[in-house]
Write a protein that holds these residues in place. Structure first.
Motif, PDB file in Angstrom:
ATOM      1  N   GLY A  53       0.808  -1.219   0.000  1.00  0.00           N
ATOM      2  CA  GLY A  53       0.000   0.000   0.000  1.00  0.00           C
ATOM      3  C   GLY A  53       0.836   1.261   0.000  1.00  0.00           C
ATOM      4  N   LEU A  54       1.937   1.256   0.778  1.00  0.00           N
ATOM      5  CA  LEU A  54       2.819   2.424   0.798  1.00  0.00           C
ATOM      6  C   LEU A  54       3.477   2.638  -0.560  1.00  0.00           C
ATOM      7  CD1 LEU A  54       4.511   1.894   4.285  1.00  0.00           C
ATOM      8  CD2 LEU A  54       2.817   3.632   3.677  1.00  0.00           C
ATOM      9  N   GLN A  55       3.889   1.527  -1.189  1.00  0.00           N
ATOM     10  CA  GLN A  55       4.481   1.643  -2.519  1.00  0.00           C
ATOM     11  C   GLN A  55       3.451   2.138  -3.527  1.00  0.00           C
ATOM     12  OE1 GLN A  55       7.558   1.471  -3.262  1.00  0.00           O
ATOM     13  NE2 GLN A  55       7.344   1.725  -5.463  1.00  0.00           N
ATOM     14  N   ALA A  56       2.196   1.668  -3.417  1.00  0.00           N
ATOM     15  CA  ALA A  56       1.139   2.128  -4.309  1.00  0.00           C
ATOM     16  C   ALA A  56       0.895   3.623  -4.137  1.00  0.00           C
ATOM     17  CB  ALA A  56      -0.144   1.342  -4.042  1.00  0.00           C
ATOM     18  N   LEU A 106       1.476   9.101  -6.397  1.00  0.00           N
ATOM     19  CA  LEU A 106       1.953  10.487  -6.345  1.00  0.00           C
ATOM     20  C   LEU A 106       2.918  10.802  -7.479  1.00  0.00           C
ATOM     21  CD1 LEU A 106       2.552  10.869  -2.495  1.00  0.00           C
ATOM     22  CD2 LEU A 106       0.791  12.008  -3.855  1.00  0.00           C
ATOM     23  N   THR A 107       3.834   9.865  -7.751  1.00  0.00           N
ATOM     24  CA  THR A 107       4.866  10.159  -8.752  1.00  0.00           C
ATOM     25  C   THR A 107       4.372  10.007 -10.184  1.00  0.00           C
ATOM     26  OG1 THR A 107       5.648   7.868  -8.600  1.00  0.00           O
ATOM     27  CG2 THR A 107       6.730   9.502  -7.189  1.00  0.00           C
ATOM     28  N   GLN A 108       3.417   9.073 -10.403  1.00  0.00           N
ATOM     29  CA  GLN A 108       2.943   8.815 -11.768  1.00  0.00           C
ATOM     30  C   GLN A 108       1.561   9.392 -12.037  1.00  0.00           C
ATOM     31  OE1 GLN A 108       3.200   4.627 -12.611  1.00  0.00           O
ATOM     32  NE2 GLN A 108       5.345   4.460 -11.943  1.00  0.00           N
ATOM     33  N   GLN A 109       0.953   9.988 -11.014  1.00  0.00           N
ATOM     34  CA  GLN A 109      -0.414  10.516 -11.154  1.00  0.00           C
ATOM     35  C   GLN A 109      -1.356   9.441 -11.692  1.00  0.00           C
ATOM     36  OE1 GLN A 109      -1.304  13.840 -10.176  1.00  0.00           O
ATOM     37  NE2 GLN A 109       0.722  13.519  -9.256  1.00  0.00           N
ATOM     38  N   ASN A 110      -1.205   8.233 -11.144  1.00  0.00           N
ATOM     39  CA  ASN A 110      -1.987   7.084 -11.584  1.00  0.00           C
ATOM     40  C   ASN A 110      -3.066   6.805 -10.541  1.00  0.00           C
ATOM     41  OD1 ASN A 110      -2.926   4.368 -11.993  1.00  0.00           O
ATOM     42  ND2 ASN A 110      -1.137   4.034 -13.322  1.00  0.00           N
ATOM     43  N   TRP A 111      -4.349   7.015 -10.934  1.00  0.00           N
ATOM     44  CA  TRP A 111      -5.439   6.890  -9.976  1.00  0.00           C
ATOM     45  C   TRP A 111      -5.716   5.445  -9.582  1.00  0.00           C
ATOM     46  CZ3 TRP A 111      -6.232  11.065  -7.535  1.00  0.00           C
ATOM     47  CH2 TRP A 111      -6.039  12.299  -8.174  1.00  0.00           C
ATOM     48  N   LEU A 112      -5.327   4.499 -10.442  1.00  0.00           N
ATOM     49  CA  LEU A 112      -5.500   3.104 -10.083  1.00  0.00           C
ATOM     50  C   LEU A 112      -4.658   2.760  -8.854  1.00  0.00           C
ATOM     51  CD1 LEU A 112      -6.612   0.278 -10.630  1.00  0.00           C
ATOM     52  CD2 LEU A 112      -4.702  -0.093 -12.211  1.00  0.00           C
ATOM     53  N   TRP A 113      -3.398   3.244  -8.856  1.00  0.00           N
ATOM     54  CA  TRP A 113      -2.560   3.027  -7.698  1.00  0.00           C
ATOM     55  C   TRP A 113      -3.134   3.735  -6.464  1.00  0.00           C
ATOM     56  CZ3 TRP A 113       0.300  -0.899  -7.649  1.00  0.00           C
ATOM     57  CH2 TRP A 113       1.050  -1.305  -8.762  1.00  0.00           C
ATOM     58  N   ALA A 114      -3.756   4.886  -6.670  1.00  0.00           N
ATOM     59  CA  ALA A 114      -4.365   5.603  -5.540  1.00  0.00           C
ATOM     60  C   ALA A 114      -5.494   4.795  -4.919  1.00  0.00           C
ATOM     61  CB  ALA A 114      -4.872   6.966  -6.008  1.00  0.00           C
ATOM     62  N   ALA A 145      -7.395   1.453  -0.441  1.00  0.00           N
ATOM     63  CA  ALA A 145      -7.980   0.199   0.030  1.00  0.00           C
ATOM     64  C   ALA A 145      -7.133  -0.445   1.121  1.00  0.00           C
ATOM     65  CB  ALA A 145      -8.147  -0.766  -1.146  1.00  0.00           C
ATOM     66  N   LEU A 146      -5.801  -0.277   1.031  1.00  0.00           N
ATOM     67  CA  LEU A 146      -4.904  -0.900   2.006  1.00  0.00           C
ATOM     68  C   LEU A 146      -4.566   0.012   3.181  1.00  0.00           C
ATOM     69  CD1 LEU A 146      -2.433  -2.668  -0.459  1.00  0.00           C
ATOM     70  CD2 LEU A 146      -4.287  -3.714   0.844  1.00  0.00           C
ATOM     71  N   ALA A 147      -5.010   1.271   3.140  1.00  0.00           N
ATOM     72  CA  ALA A 147      -4.681   2.236   4.196  1.00  0.00           C
ATOM     73  C   ALA A 147      -5.115   1.791   5.589  1.00  0.00           C
ATOM     74  CB  ALA A 147      -5.280   3.598   3.862  1.00  0.00           C
ATOM     75  N   PRO A 148      -6.303   1.130   5.763  1.00  0.00           N
ATOM     76  CA  PRO A 148      -6.697   0.726   7.122  1.00  0.00           C
ATOM     77  C   PRO A 148      -5.689  -0.180   7.819  1.00  0.00           C
ATOM     78  CG  PRO A 148      -8.580   0.594   5.644  1.00  0.00           C
ATOM     79  CD  PRO A 148      -7.377   0.865   4.789  1.00  0.00           C
ATOM     80  N   LEU A 149      -4.827  -0.850   7.042  1.00  0.00           N
ATOM     81  CA  LEU A 149      -3.840  -1.726   7.655  1.00  0.00           C
ATOM     82  C   LEU A 149      -2.813  -0.944   8.479  1.00  0.00           C
ATOM     83  CD1 LEU A 149      -3.158  -4.300   4.789  1.00  0.00           C
ATOM     84  CD2 LEU A 149      -4.316  -4.722   6.966  1.00  0.00           C
ATOM     85  N   ALA A 150      -2.752   0.385   8.273  1.00  0.00           N
ATOM     86  CA  ALA A 150      -1.823   1.197   9.054  1.00  0.00           C
ATOM     87  C   ALA A 150      -2.155   1.129  10.548  1.00  0.00           C
ATOM     88  CB  ALA A 150      -1.833   2.642   8.575  1.00  0.00           C
TER      89      ALA A 150
END
Length: 601
Positions: free
Chosen positions: A175-178, A183-191, A196-201
């Motif tokens: 999730g952190l890599q996504a 941010l770097t590629q402005q790719n909304w799929l990765w966002a 989706a994986l943020a709650p694991l924090a």
């Protein structure tokens, strides 16, 4: 002599401590060497038995067999509780086990160790802690009278992260890599993946069994806990008494928990009295005491309490902090022990076997815990740890009740210092003072003399101010000591540099994971700059990289990760743990140093 990596076995200090005082404390139990031998034999027995079955089922079975033994020998003298963990909390073992020996008071001491293992027989991690907890429980039950405080012995389940916790960490890393790619590629799929994986924090990797137990305690029950010590992996290496603790989820790893100063001081005091070397900064991981430190100490609570402190100061009204539980740990560690990636690593591997559990750190752990129980049960503190002529640095302070003389012994086998604060009758003329020692007010193990004086004056309700002198004559019953300070410009610069380094180390300690990210960013920038320079100097190299982009990226990332692991696992923790040395040297340079003495007859 200790075995390889087996910790030190220093004798009790022979400086001024009467050995009979400490001997009386340890006399409550069997001789320490016999107890160590018993623990080692029990570890060998337990690990042999676990070879025949699933390890965590075997761990639970062994605790149940221990319960049967207690019931047969002691009946209802011990209160035994089994707590089934929720499905959400199970990582390895499914149960918490609590054994309570009632004392004269309902105030409690808690000694905790996890009994589960992961990916290995767990001789060190954590059959050492489990056997120590059992040994103290049996000693209480066999004692002639019950303890002053109620003693709770806690065998915690699911401390290890297991496959569930490990999978959650890997998914969080993804999730952190996504998020980085978004941010770097402005790719909304990765966002979307990152969101989706943020709650694991906030998902708890491990240490879930003890957390389940703490959540069942009422405010009054928490208030009655006088001290918690978690014993984990104390079979090899130098002891650690952690002054900062990482949380068991990503968010709390970013902002670690601080220490509970009074209980850490107590364990460090025990280490000093027995000449035991110890460290304070434990890199990575945590253990069961963190579940107690978490009480009223979450990120939202910290923010709320910071606002309350500011509001109280602005309104000029007293601030009442929330209830906190005094908790700390004893862990033994040496480079590579906890990492299978480093040669010689054994924790969480099949190499965690009884032959790599050594008597040295076990003995040190028992000596410290004996003193811990003695003091919390109301036992007397060692009266005066040093003779007057065994101190090497001095400062003189003025209070409304007269002068206080602060002395430091900075030459010890464990490279720490012991301080004594005395009432004194003093006269000061210009930059020179004479102090006649009257009686000891208190002693402690603070790195800086001013912190020791501040602590003691706070207990006495006194304000204090340092006497700015360059020479001091100290007169005692049988010694006359002379202290002086004449700093050269180089020494003044060294003093400032030591203070600056210690301040930076403190910041890094408190924000270790942010340091990790900052270091990763710096490495990425350095490698990017180095490649740009290499491309400008060598066109063939630039063309080769263009043709082998994937290989180059893999190699660069691998080298960066290797450097990160080395820095975060070895160099930075060692650097942080040496902060006390810089604080100590700065304090010594700012103090009066002993230059000569005269024995009075």
């Amino acid at each position: 002599m200790p075995g390889a990596h087996g910790g030190s076995q220093l004798p009790l200090f022979s400086l001024t401590i009467m050995e009979s005082v400490l001997d009386a404390i340890h006399a409550r139990y069997a001789p320490v060497d016999a107890r160590v031998a018993e623990i080692l034999e029990n570890i060998r027995r337990d690990c042999r038995a676990l070879e025949r079955e699933s390890r965590n089922q075997g761990n639970e079975r062994q605790v149940e067999e221990f319960i049967d033994r207690l019931r047969a020998e002691f009946g209802e003298r011990v209160v035994i509780e089994r707590q089934r963990l929720s499905a959400w909390a199970v990582r390895t073992t499914r149960w918490n086990y609590l054994f309570t020996v009632r004392g004269d008071s309902t105030d409690r001491i808690v000694l905790v160790a996890h009994y589960d293992t992961w990916r290995g027989p767990g001789a060190d991690d954590n059959t050492t802690g489990e056997e120590i907890v059992k040994q103290y429980l049996l000693a209480d039950l066999r004692a002639a009278r019950r303890p002053a405080l109620t003693h709770t012995y806690f065998l915690a389940g699911s401390e290890e992260c297991g496959l569930v916790g490990l999978s959650s960490q890997l998914l969080l890393a993804l999730g952190l890599q996504a998020a980085n790619l978004a941010l770097t590629q402005q790719n909304w799929l990765w966002a979307v993946v990152a969101a989706a994986l943020a709650p694991l924090a906030g998902y708890r990797f491990g240490v879930s069994g003890s957390r389940e137990y703490v959540k069942t305690l009422s405010t009054e029950q928490l208030r009655r806990i006088r001290g918690v010590v978690s014993v984990d992996s104390v079979g090899e290496g130098r002891l650690y008494i952690p002054r900062g603790t990482l949380g068991a989820d990503f968010l709390h790893a970013l902002i670690p928990f601080g220490d509970y100063d009074s209980i850490n001081d107590l364990l460090e005091e025990a280490a000093h009295l027995h000449g035991i070397k110890y460290n304070n900064y434990l890199a990575g991981g945590t253990t069961d005491h963190v579940s107690f430190l978490e009480v009223n100490n979450g990120l939202w609570v910290r923010g709320r309490e910071a606002a309350r402190r500011v509001a109280a100061r602005l309104a000029r009204r007293p601030y009442t902090p929330p209830l906190r539980v005094p908790a700390t740990a004893l862990v033994a560690m040496l480079p590579g022990k906890a990492s299978p990636l480093v040669f010689g690593g054994k924790i969480h591997t099949p190499r965690d076997t009884p032959d790599r559990v050594y008597p040295g750190p076990l003995r040190e752990t028992l000596l410290i815990l004996d003193y811990f129980f003695h003091r919390l049960d109301g036992g007397a503190r060692v009266g005066e740890p040093r003779n007057l002529d065994e101190f090497h640095y001095a400062r003189l302070y003025r209070t409304a009740a007269g002068h206080l003389l602060a002395l430091k012994d900075a030459v010890e086998p464990n490279r720490r210092n012991v301080n004594g604060v005395y009432r004194a009758t003093a006269t000061v003329e210009g930059k020179r003072g004479i102090a006649t020692v009257r009686d000891l007010v208190g002693w402690g193990v603070e790195t800086r003399l001013r912190d020791q004086v501040a602590e003691i004056c706070a207990q006495l309700g006194l304000t204090w101010e340092r006497e700015r002198i360059d020479e001091l004559e100290v007169i005692g019953d049988d010694a006359r000591l002379h202290f002086a300070r004449h700093l050269t410009p180089f020494q003044r610069l060294a003093k400032a540099s030591h203070r600056a380094i210690a301040a930076v180390q403190s910041v890094v300690r408190n924000w270790i994971f942010l340091t990790f990210f900052a270091l990763a960013w710096v490495l990425a920038q350095v490698f990017g700059w180095a490649l740009d320079v290499a491309f400008s100097l060598s066109t063939p190299f630039a063309l080769w990289v263009a043709e082998h982009t994937v290989l180059t990226l893999i190699a660069v990332v691998a080298v960066e990760i290797a450097i990160l692991l080395y820095m975060m696992a070895r160099r930075i923790p060692t650097w942080i743990d040496n902060a006390y040395r810089h604080e100590n040297r700065a304090d010594n340079l700012g103090s009066l140093r002993r230059v000569r003495d005269q024995t009075l007859r």
